[in-house]
Motif scaffolding. Sequence first.
Motif, PDB file in Angstrom:
ATOM      1  N   SER C 354       0.825  -1.211   0.000  1.00  0.00           N
ATOM      2  CA  SER C 354       0.000   0.000   0.000  1.00  0.00           C
ATOM      3  C   SER C 354       0.858   1.259   0.000  1.00  0.00           C
ATOM      4  O   SER C 354       0.340   2.356   0.043  1.00  0.00           O
ATOM      5  CB  SER C 354      -0.922  -0.001   1.219  1.00  0.00           C
ATOM      6  N   LEU C 355       2.182   1.094  -0.050  1.00  0.00           N
ATOM      7  CA  LEU C 355       3.060   2.258  -0.030  1.00  0.00           C
ATOM      8  C   LEU C 355       3.612   2.536  -1.425  1.00  0.00           C
ATOM      9  O   LEU C 355       3.298   1.836  -2.381  1.00  0.00           O
ATOM     10  CB  LEU C 355       4.215   2.025   0.952  1.00  0.00           C
ATOM     11  N   GLY C 356       4.482   3.511  -1.516  1.00  0.00           N
ATOM     12  CA  GLY C 356       5.112   3.836  -2.801  1.00  0.00           C
ATOM     13  C   GLY C 356       5.339   5.318  -2.935  1.00  0.00           C
ATOM     14  O   GLY C 356       4.567   6.137  -2.434  1.00  0.00           O
ATOM     15  N   GLY C 357       6.455   5.677  -3.579  1.00  0.00           N
ATOM     16  CA  GLY C 357       6.708   7.074  -3.905  1.00  0.00           C
ATOM     17  C   GLY C 357       7.141   7.947  -2.750  1.00  0.00           C
ATOM     18  O   GLY C 357       7.161   9.168  -2.888  1.00  0.00           O
ATOM     19  N   ILE C 358       7.502   7.334  -1.627  1.00  0.00           N
ATOM     20  CA  ILE C 358       7.840   8.165  -0.466  1.00  0.00           C
ATOM     21  C   ILE C 358       9.112   8.972  -0.717  1.00  0.00           C
ATOM     22  O   ILE C 358       9.269  10.078  -0.185  1.00  0.00           O
ATOM     23  CB  ILE C 358       7.961   7.280   0.799  1.00  0.00           C
ATOM     24  N   ALA C 359      10.027   8.426  -1.550  1.00  0.00           N
ATOM     25  CA  ALA C 359      11.288   9.136  -1.808  1.00  0.00           C
ATOM     26  C   ALA C 359      11.025  10.545  -2.318  1.00  0.00           C
ATOM     27  O   ALA C 359      11.777  11.475  -2.045  1.00  0.00           O
ATOM     28  CB  ALA C 359      12.120   8.357  -2.826  1.00  0.00           C
ATOM     29  N   LYS C 360       9.940  10.682  -3.046  1.00  0.00           N
ATOM     30  CA  LYS C 360       9.655  11.970  -3.653  1.00  0.00           C
ATOM     31  C   LYS C 360       9.271  13.015  -2.598  1.00  0.00           C
ATOM     32  O   LYS C 360       9.687  14.165  -2.694  1.00  0.00           O
ATOM     33  CB  LYS C 360       8.487  11.787  -4.626  1.00  0.00           C
ATOM     34  N   VAL C 361       8.506  12.585  -1.598  1.00  0.00           N
ATOM     35  CA  VAL C 361       8.050  13.549  -0.600  1.00  0.00           C
ATOM     36  C   VAL C 361       8.987  13.658   0.593  1.00  0.00           C
ATOM     37  O   VAL C 361       8.897  14.606   1.366  1.00  0.00           O
ATOM     38  CB  VAL C 361       6.620  13.217  -0.106  1.00  0.00           C
ATOM     39  N   ALA C 362       9.877  12.673   0.758  1.00  0.00           N
ATOM     40  CA  ALA C 362      10.746  12.704   1.940  1.00  0.00           C
ATOM     41  C   ALA C 362      12.174  12.345   1.546  1.00  0.00           C
ATOM     42  O   ALA C 362      12.630  11.235   1.795  1.00  0.00           O
ATOM     43  CB  ALA C 362      10.221  11.744   2.999  1.00  0.00           C
ATOM     44  N   LEU C 418      16.019  -4.576  -1.953  1.00  0.00           N
ATOM     45  CA  LEU C 418      15.754  -3.594  -3.014  1.00  0.00           C
ATOM     46  C   LEU C 418      14.291  -3.649  -3.450  1.00  0.00           C
ATOM     47  O   LEU C 418      13.706  -2.639  -3.803  1.00  0.00           O
ATOM     48  CB  LEU C 418      16.669  -3.835  -4.216  1.00  0.00           C
ATOM     49  N   ARG C 419      13.724  -4.842  -3.394  1.00  0.00           N
ATOM     50  CA  ARG C 419      12.295  -4.930  -3.693  1.00  0.00           C
ATOM     51  C   ARG C 419      11.494  -4.095  -2.712  1.00  0.00           C
ATOM     52  O   ARG C 419      10.618  -3.318  -3.086  1.00  0.00           O
ATOM     53  CB  ARG C 419      11.840  -6.393  -3.562  1.00  0.00           C
ATOM     54  N   MET C 420      11.857  -4.268  -1.447  1.00  0.00           N
ATOM     55  CA  MET C 420      11.151  -3.499  -0.422  1.00  0.00           C
ATOM     56  C   MET C 420      11.368  -2.014  -0.648  1.00  0.00           C
ATOM     57  O   MET C 420      10.420  -1.227  -0.644  1.00  0.00           O
ATOM     58  CB  MET C 420      11.669  -3.910   0.950  1.00  0.00           C
ATOM     59  N   TYR C 421      12.631  -1.644  -0.886  1.00  0.00           N
ATOM     60  CA  TYR C 421      12.936  -0.218  -1.058  1.00  0.00           C
ATOM     61  C   TYR C 421      12.169   0.342  -2.246  1.00  0.00           C
ATOM     62  O   TYR C 421      11.593   1.421  -2.179  1.00  0.00           O
ATOM     63  CB  TYR C 421      14.437  -0.030  -1.256  1.00  0.00           C
ATOM     64  N   LYS C 422      12.161  -0.431  -3.309  1.00  0.00           N
ATOM     65  CA  LYS C 422      11.479   0.057  -4.508  1.00  0.00           C
ATOM     66  C   LYS C 422       9.988   0.231  -4.247  1.00  0.00           C
ATOM     67  O   LYS C 422       9.402   1.257  -4.583  1.00  0.00           O
ATOM     68  CB  LYS C 422      11.696  -0.939  -5.648  1.00  0.00           C
ATOM     69  N   LYS C 423       9.389  -0.761  -3.621  1.00  0.00           N
ATOM     70  CA  LYS C 423       7.933  -0.696  -3.440  1.00  0.00           C
ATOM     71  C   LYS C 423       7.531   0.405  -2.465  1.00  0.00           C
ATOM     72  O   LYS C 423       6.456   0.969  -2.570  1.00  0.00           O
ATOM     73  CB  LYS C 423       7.402  -2.035  -2.950  1.00  0.00           C
ATOM     74  N   VAL C 424       8.415   0.671  -1.503  1.00  0.00           N
ATOM     75  CA  VAL C 424       8.060   1.681  -0.506  1.00  0.00           C
ATOM     76  C   VAL C 424       8.400   3.077  -1.006  1.00  0.00           C
ATOM     77  O   VAL C 424       7.616   4.012  -0.870  1.00  0.00           O
ATOM     78  CB  VAL C 424       8.797   1.394   0.820  1.00  0.00           C
ATOM     79  N   ILE C 434       1.200  10.439  -0.012  1.00  0.00           N
ATOM     80  CA  ILE C 434       1.389  11.864  -0.281  1.00  0.00           C
ATOM     81  C   ILE C 434       1.423  12.649   1.030  1.00  0.00           C
ATOM     82  O   ILE C 434       2.001  13.728   1.124  1.00  0.00           O
ATOM     83  CB  ILE C 434       0.262  12.382  -1.228  1.00  0.00           C
ATOM     84  N   THR C 435       0.813  12.073   2.077  1.00  0.00           N
ATOM     85  CA  THR C 435       0.750  12.769   3.362  1.00  0.00           C
ATOM     86  C   THR C 435       2.020  12.601   4.179  1.00  0.00           C
ATOM     87  O   THR C 435       2.139  13.161   5.259  1.00  0.00           O
ATOM     88  CB  THR C 435      -0.412  12.221   4.206  1.00  0.00           C
ATOM     89  N   PHE C 436       2.949  11.788   3.677  1.00  0.00           N
ATOM     90  CA  PHE C 436       4.168  11.491   4.437  1.00  0.00           C
ATOM     91  C   PHE C 436       4.999  12.754   4.599  1.00  0.00           C
ATOM     92  O   PHE C 436       5.306  13.444   3.635  1.00  0.00           O
ATOM     93  CB  PHE C 436       4.975  10.429   3.698  1.00  0.00           C
ATOM     94  N   THR C 437       5.365  13.068   5.838  1.00  0.00           N
ATOM     95  CA  THR C 437       6.235  14.226   6.042  1.00  0.00           C
ATOM     96  C   THR C 437       7.647  13.739   6.317  1.00  0.00           C
ATOM     97  O   THR C 437       7.841  12.679   6.896  1.00  0.00           O
ATOM     98  CB  THR C 437       5.759  15.048   7.245  1.00  0.00           C
ATOM     99  N   ASP C 438       8.620  14.530   5.883  1.00  0.00           N
ATOM    100  CA  ASP C 438      10.011  14.109   6.038  1.00  0.00           C
ATOM    101  C   ASP C 438      10.389  14.076   7.511  1.00  0.00           C
ATOM    102  O   ASP C 438       9.731  14.682   8.355  1.00  0.00           O
ATOM    103  CB  ASP C 438      10.928  15.051   5.253  1.00  0.00           C
ATOM    104  N   ILE C 439      11.474  13.358   7.789  1.00  0.00           N
ATOM    105  CA  ILE C 439      11.903  13.176   9.175  1.00  0.00           C
ATOM    106  C   ILE C 439      12.357  14.507   9.785  1.00  0.00           C
ATOM    107  O   ILE C 439      12.784  15.416   9.080  1.00  0.00           O
ATOM    108  CB  ILE C 439      13.047  12.153   9.276  1.00  0.00           C
ATOM    109  N   SER C 440      12.264  14.585  11.100  1.00  0.00           N
ATOM    110  CA  SER C 440      12.672  15.815  11.773  1.00  0.00           C
ATOM    111  C   SER C 440      13.085  15.484  13.198  1.00  0.00           C
ATOM    112  O   SER C 440      12.784  14.412  13.721  1.00  0.00           O
ATOM    113  CB  SER C 440      11.505  16.798  11.800  1.00  0.00           C
TER     114      SER C 440
END
Lengths: 637, 109, 487
Positions: C354-362, C418-424, C434-440
Amino acid sequence: MDKYIWLIPILPLAGFIINGIGRNTLSKAVVGFIGSLMVLISFGISVAVFFQVKAAGSEFHGFNVSLFNWFSAGSVKISFSFLIDQLSAIMLLIITGVGFLIHLYSVGYMKDDAGFAKFFAYLNLFIFFMLLLVMGSNYLIMFIGWEGVGLCSYLLIGFWYTNPDYADAAKKAFIMNRIGDLGFIIAIFLIMVVFGSANFADVFKLASTKDFASAPFTLITILLFVGAVGKSAQLPLFTWLPDAMAGPTPVSALIHAATMVTAGVYMIARSNILFTLAPVTMHIVAVVGLTTAVIAALIALTQTDIKKVLAYSTVSQLGYMFLGLGVGAYTGAFFHVLTHAFFKALLFLGAGSVIHAMSNEQDMRNMGGLKGKLKITFITMLIGTLAISGIPPFAGFFSKDEILAHTFMHSTPMYVIGVITAMFTAFYMFRMLFLTFYGKFRGTHEQEHHLHESPPSMTIPLVVLAILSIVGGFIGRPESLGGHHWLEHFLAPVFAKSAPLLVTPELSNSTEITLMCISVGAAVLAILYAYFKYIKNAHVPVTDTEERPALVDISYHKFYIDELYDTIIRKPLDALSVFFYKVIDKMGIDGIVNGLGRGTVDASKGLRLLQTGNVGFYIFMMVVGIISILMYILFKA
Amino acid sequence: METLTKTIQGVPLNHYILLCSIIFSIGVIGVLIRRNAIVIFMSVELMLNSVNLLLTAFSVYRGDATGQVFVFFVMALAAAEVAVGLAIIVMIYRNTNSVDINVLNRLKW
Amino acid sequence: MTVSILIFLPVIAALAVLLFKNDAAKHAALTFSVAELAVALFFLSKFIPNADVQFAIDVPWIAKMGIYFNAGIDGISMMMVLLTTVLVPLIILTTYKHQYKNAGAFYALILFMQAGLLVVFTALDGFLFYVGWEAALIPIYFICSLWGGENRIRITLKFFIYTFSGSLFMLVGIIYLYLQTPSKTYDLFQFYNLALDAHHQVFVFWAFFLAFAIKMPLFPLHTWQPDTYTEAPSAGTMLLSGIMLKMGIYGVIRWMIPNAPLGFFQWQSMTIMLAVIGIGYASIIAFKQNDGKRLVAYSSIAHVGLIAAGIFVWNIEGLQGAMIQMLSHGINVIGMFFIWDIITRRLGTREISSLGGIAKVAPKFAIAFLIIVLGTVALPLTNGFVGEFLLLSSVFQWNIYMVTAAGLTMIFGAVYMLRMYKKVMHGETNALTITFTDISGSETLVLSIICALIIIMGIYPQPILHISEASVTHLFNIVNPKFPQLK
């Protein structure tokens, strides 16, 4: 000079760190400047190193620069040290030189990309690892670079990771490389056990002595070769390279054409004495190389994506290099690495220029007639195409013919297949050139409107590489053509130990010239055929919806090798994963464990029934118990 | 005292043992076969007293007072037991209107 | 200066932290654990890297039964002490964005567990070792069963019974050795001097092996582990995977093989076989896991399998590799579980699909995640490589087929990670990610420390290897003469 050797890899690393940290703050101009400058300085030092090595003469066997003791445990002692000799000196020039040109090119090519700084950081990191790979003085340092370039390749193929296909291509490249790396690392263990060291100098010195005559050279070299197969995209692990075209074009030029994929050739050339002592492996290397060259050329014949054509031609040319290594033409193979770096980088950058002009269109079916609009690109690409096709006096001619001449001495059938492959090469390369630059424009109106020549930062590298593609071959001009093969003499100390063991019949000048005529003639024939098919008849490959002839279809679908791997490896492993998890782990092992627990509970449920709650029964059992204890005591005596 | 000892010793020891065994067995059988809590209770007392009798008899025959001391302990204990036991039985009767031990079958898990 | 300071400071700290509530408890726990780290670093600075036991304490405890409070630090223990004291503050820091109920008790249990772990890693007395072993188990039982997920009671009970039954076997083994000593003592070095015959050593070997194999866990005794890791609260999972499973490995090195070398020798090929099977088996299972924590749990089984295999071959490369790999694995696995903790806390799901694309937002998160992935797949110049290289070279000395099988972890590890990394991380964002906020804040701090450790240990591992080198060689010299035919 050796005091500054460590600067060569460190500068690009510094570039990576600066650009990495300042990726959100530095302006694009600064980023591009830092990234390129670092590589340029490295190039400057490399040139100085090269001349120093050159001056040292033919008795020079390289010098070691030891930095620190990386790690040691028991019999394993690995020092972080560099070896500079003729072979690594030339590789340094290729990596930093071509690397710098590609950095320069990227400044123009990537200027509109949001990840500009990230891109340069990765490129710098790649240069760092590639330099480690060629400078390492033992197999472990080489292995660092080996895996490091794999990482950079992963990062750069997946540069536009929001596209899942690109991310998959990146993953595939890394995993396929890892399969080879396993072979490589086991080879390192074996080398360390047999020779007691992983240092090149120690290993190669011992290998040719009598004490090690019975060492398992075949096993060692086969394992090393497995590593090379992964990294240099040979059969059966070549399918990652065409997919790697998902990365930005400069990456394809630098990593997947000029430098990283030739690491396998470098490694075998470096370990030449081990391979020479293992004739069986040499034969395998030659056969695998030749097969790869043919298969990749066959696939390239029908591809319609301009970068895919170049990718398969890279695989095919790498196959040539391995063929050269396999037949003992170490210099020839390395020569081809050098010339290939020039013309293939040129071709990729030219293709990048076309793609840039065509607003990211890569399908040749939608191109055509670009000759007039992209003059510099066209001329430089024409030079590159002539060079790869083996037309004299361009660079590819000399190196390819050296390999083919050695192949001829080794085995005639192999030579014939080699020449046929060269024909294919000439055909598909000119097919690409004709489809792209000749005929009518087949793209959209909007694309036509935007057509423009690329900015100078992109065309200058093209011109430089084109010049190198023309003159680069002359460093290896054979005696039969009035030269004295400077490269062979320069590299002689590197291959000195192998040379006496490789007894090959001397080829007369006239035979050599005849062989050249045959291959050039074959290439010209192929070019003429391409000319008639694609210019005279203006043939355009069919769209994907139309039927293709069966053979064309097989070639177009890359012999269905990806599908084959999917069916025989990926799917069974995935099924096995589910089976292990659901059946063995959950039902089997966990079933037994939970069964033990449940068994205990069930047993206690059963035993519980003994407690009827009836006081009379309890009393009765008590009396029975007392009596039995008394009986036991009574009768024990 | 002397005559009493003589009198007791007048009966052979075997007879005492036999009598006590019989009384003890009656007690055991009573415990096993009767369902009335009070009767079981009495049967237990019967067993205790048979042992008391035997202890006394041996004590006299061997001229060792320890046995008689022991009897006193047993009697004290029996008295305490009667007090607690009867109290329990009374409570059971109040709750169940019966002193039949088969009614008490909840002593299980 | 004796090791007792190191052991009792966390106990005192645990009692003190009980008094605090909520955020105050966090801060207090962090302060104490950092103080503990400072003490450990002080010991490290005074530590002479030779084979001697240093900072020793040896006072009668229950002297009549030969039980002494006998503990000290040699090179092997020093590594384990470092592992524990470095990771505990990190683990506490990872909980900074959580609000646990009864925070005082929660952090007190963590600190109490640290004390138990330190006892295990420094004990030189069999009885003390056992006490520490169980003392470390009790807090983690409560951490998991009070602050865990939905199925926590059932799963934690299983975990407890599983590991407890193993440790009872070990207790029997320890008592058996005790009875054999001429002076009736639990002293470890007296145990080493025992010359039991091979037949009896086999029993000792099995008694210890069961306990340690369950703790590590080794195939096929691993089924408690994925469930427990999944159900435990993140801090608990980190304690379990980062530090606690090293108790098993440490036990093998210090207690099992030296005490029963002949018994071990008879079963050596079986142990290696089990370890190697575990590597491939767990890696393959990890391919298709959809639950992030469970995937990491299985990958952990694979990595521990490699460590175990390297030790069971029993040579210096393997032991040194195991030492550094324990440290590396601790760091990497904590990083990995923290990554999943961050994702779960933000998005409320651990489902990879159910995840994906987090690299873009964080982007910062993506970099940290990538470095941890690279450390886990043992890329050269990350901490995972040196250990994996040494371990594989150790297994290679057993035979080439075994190393090929064990080396599959290189390929399989890359596949599932890498499969996990790619899918997440890769692909386009969806409505959830899209709601994921970067670490702080504390997250950035923890991940930076972990990433820095991964890289520094990868580039210059020699000082760490140096700590344990002399002790490992010494241990080797004690045990090796006892092997009848050494390979």
